[in-house]
Design an enzyme around this catalytic site. Sequence first.
Site, PDB file in Angstrom:
ATOM      1  N   ASP A  34      -3.435   8.786   6.687  1.00 34.43           N
ATOM      2  CA  ASP A  34      -4.031   7.439   6.617  1.00 34.43           C
ATOM      3  C   ASP A  34      -3.672   6.656   7.867  1.00 34.43           C
ATOM      4  O   ASP A  34      -2.734   5.905   7.868  1.00 34.43           O
ATOM      5  CB  ASP A  34      -3.537   6.727   5.360  1.00 34.43           C
TER       6      ASP A  34
ATOM      7  N   ASP B 251      -3.218   1.095  12.618  1.00 32.54           N
ATOM      8  CA  ASP B 251      -1.965   0.634  11.999  1.00 32.54           C
ATOM      9  C   ASP B 251      -1.619   1.525  10.801  1.00 32.54           C
ATOM     10  O   ASP B 251      -2.491   2.193  10.237  1.00 32.54           O
ATOM     11  CB  ASP B 251      -2.061  -0.838  11.565  1.00 32.54           C
TER      12      ASP B 251
ATOM     13  N   GLU C  30     -11.556   6.942   6.379  1.00 34.23           N
ATOM     14  CA  GLU C  30     -10.434   6.842   5.427  1.00 34.23           C
ATOM     15  C   GLU C  30     -10.333   8.120   4.596  1.00 34.23           C
ATOM     16  O   GLU C  30     -11.346   8.760   4.295  1.00 34.23           O
ATOM     17  CB  GLU C  30     -10.642   5.652   4.479  1.00 34.23           C
TER      18      GLU C  30
ATOM     19  N   GLU D 206      -5.739  -3.117   9.177  1.00 36.38           N
ATOM     20  CA  GLU D 206      -6.387  -2.662   7.937  1.00 36.38           C
ATOM     21  C   GLU D 206      -5.375  -2.653   6.808  1.00 36.38           C
ATOM     22  O   GLU D 206      -5.683  -2.996   5.677  1.00 36.38           O
ATOM     23  CB  GLU D 206      -6.974  -1.262   8.124  1.00 36.38           C
TER      24      GLU D 206
HETATM   25 ZN   LIG Z   1      -6.361   3.654   5.729  1.00 37.73          ZN
END
Ligand SMILES: [Zn+2]
Length: 374
Positions: A99, A68, A162, A133
């Site tokens: 990200d 997501d 991440e 997340e």
């Molecule tokens: Zn992230």
Amino acid sequence: MTDLIEFAKALISRESITPDDKGCQKLIIKELSEANFNFKKINSTGVDNLFAWHGVGNPFFIFAGHTDVVPPGPLEAWHTDPFQPVEKNGFLYGRGAADMKAADCAMVLSAKEFVLKNPNHKGMIGLVFTSDEEGLATDGTIKVVEYLKQENKIPDYVVVGEASSKEKVGDAIKIGRRGSMHGELTIIGKQGHIAYPQKADNPIHRCFKALDALAQEKWDQGDEHFPPTSFQFFELQSGAGAANVIPGTLTAKFNFRFSPMSTPDSLHNKIADILSKYDLRYKINYHVSSEPFFSGECDLSQIAIKAIQGVCGIHPELNTEGGTSDGRFFAALGCEVIEIGVVNKTIHKVNECVNIKELKQLNDIYQCILKNIF
Ligand SMILES: [Zn+2]
């Protein structure tokens, strides 16, 4: 072999605004099934979660990510369509590029390549992806962790992809994260006419010294790995809706980002102590949204440092900066958790991008970690 950049483009072009996976995990399954991975889909109230694995037993290693993304924000501020990935000057642009869809792809292709080359490797390689997340994180990674617990599949090592890097890939990795606790303090007064203050009790007047004492407090000193616990008010509310009324209550909302030197209980007690010094009637509620975790200079971080030195020729800084991450859910299982990903300068911003050369280096770092573990 699937091209890393083309795969990243395929994921970025899906508008998977949290908590909608928009078919990203299907593309991941397609890749991993070419290396005979097994799959368990764990869907929970509109959230797609995937656990993929190859092999049995230990060591059990997991790559963890999310499909997501946050909403693109003002479209007119983007130079290109956020969901039409574009390569420009060595960077790949699009929402989720940093990200963390590009890292997702690097994790998937590294694991796939490793298994194709070493189909009889020892232990188990797993990958966990969630589409929750960036949202509440209540139906995401935590559900996969519950499943792993039930199945008695407890990982030894987890690398979360991440975006951990600052200026260039590999210059920083995270070996823990602070916890987060919200609180709501209601100071109780007595409503009345503003012309007769002696018949009322003004909670606004009562709040200043107490709130200032909270704002000035040093909660702990932090240590070499964690900055001191921080405390911030983020909302103050009072008023009875008219200019001639003293309100009956005042509400102050605040957030702690706390290091392992403090616990929710120790912070509750300190607040009660401070407030007891002021003549107040109050109610207070707390909500711990995230426990801190700390893996430290563990075996996995040593392996990661070596991999980064080999691929990038630099020594990473080990830190615990930033907000919360899904790493906390794995850490609760007692395993070593670190975070290694691309540069985080553009995450959640317009014109989010990833350096293409560095993405390939990240892929090499991930491969190197796998080789060192298995
Ligand atoms: Zn992230």
